[in-house]
Design an enzyme around this catalytic site. Structure first.
Site, PDB file in Angstrom:
ATOM      1  CE  LYS A 164       6.836  12.707   3.465  1.00 26.89           C
ATOM      2  NZ  LYS A 164       6.421  11.381   4.005  1.00 26.89           N
TER       3      LYS A 164
HETATM    4  O1  G3P Z   1       6.281   8.058   4.204  1.00 26.12           O
HETATM    5  C1  G3P Z   1       6.202   7.885   2.822  1.00 26.12           C
HETATM    6  C2  G3P Z   1       6.342   6.465   2.340  1.00 26.12           C
HETATM    7  O2  G3P Z   1       7.490   5.908   2.895  1.00 26.12           O
HETATM    8  C3  G3P Z   1       5.106   5.626   2.481  1.00 26.12           C
HETATM    9  O3  G3P Z   1       5.349   4.283   2.171  1.00 26.12           O
HETATM   10  O4  G3P Z   1       4.591   1.960   2.482  1.00 26.12           O
HETATM   11  O5  G3P Z   1       2.882   3.787   2.375  1.00 26.12           O
HETATM   12  O6  G3P Z   1       4.131   3.107   0.339  1.00 26.12           O
HETATM   13  P1  G3P Z   1       4.161   3.237   1.819  1.00 26.12           P
END
Ligand code: G3P
Length: 214
Positions: A83
């Site tokens: 990433k």
């Molecule tokens: O892993 C990346 C993403 O899915 C994070 O989501 O819930 O932290 O906005 P969130």
């Protein structure tokens, strides 16, 4: 459509891998911290279970540092995807890593123009954070629709990951928008699995079956 599980919790990963409904895993620094585990141990354990793409995040700032960090992370196994942040340095690193044959997932994408640039730089995946856009009063899924159309128009090879998923409807909308992948937290996979009418139907069948003479 592929499903990745968005977690570093090994038990949840095993559970859904064994059910045959996930194709890979995505992590980020927050998810690793939440697991309370040592990074190298968690990644090695995930790689033992999952024979599909496993995204781990590079956290360096400059392109050169991102490239060096990514090369080390890639040594965790053949399925590792790095990433890379959606920054100028991140795009430069993405281009170089792609040349080296290292797969990338450009992350923290909040607009179709960012997705387009990441694809141009050669990203294997672009991660659109729909939930965080929704949280700010935008329609996050619009970015997935637009990116999907643009990638189709020009036959771009990058795959779209719909990330930051908050509820099962996000997954269905991502599928309708042509997102190649949805990365889904365990709690949302749990919600996708169950339905009160399924439970009700099972209870009724069990009750009626008890009345049947074998
Ligand atoms: O892993 C990346 C993403 O899915 C994070 O989501 O819930 O932290 O906005 P969130």
């Amino acid at each position: 459509m592929e499903f990745y599980i968005d977690t570093a919790e090994i038990e949840a990963i095993k559970k859904y891998w064994d059910m045959g409904v996930i194709d890979g895993v995505t992590t980020n620094p927050t998810l690793i911290a939440r697991s309370g585990r040592v990074f190298s141990e968690v990644v090695a354990e995930i790689a033992e279970v999952v024979k599909g793409p496993i995204s781990v995040e590079a956290v360096s700032e400059t392109a050169e540092e991102l490239i060096e960090e990514s090369k080390k992370l890639a040594e965790y196994g053949e399925h590792i995807v790095i990433k890379i942040p959606m920054t100028e340095a991140g795009l430069k690193a993405t281009k170089e890593l792609t040349k080296l044959g290292i797969k990338t997932n450009v992350t923290l994408i909040f607009s179709a123009s960012q997705a387009l640039l990441a694809a141009k730089a050669g990203a294997t995946y672009v991660s659109v954070f729909v939930g965080r856009l929704d949280d700010k009063g935008h329609e996050g899924m619009d970015v997935v629709w637009e990116s999907s159309q643009i990638f189709q128009n020009f036959g771009m090879e990058s795959k779209i990951i719909t990330a930051s998923i908050r509820h099962p409807r996000h997954v269905i909308d991502a599928a309708k928008a042509g997102s190649h992948v949805a990365t889904v937290p365990p709690a949302i996979l749990d919600k996708m699995t169950t339905h009160p009418l399924t439970d009700d139907g099972l209870a009724r069948f069990a009750a009626d079956w008890a009345k049947v003479k074998a």
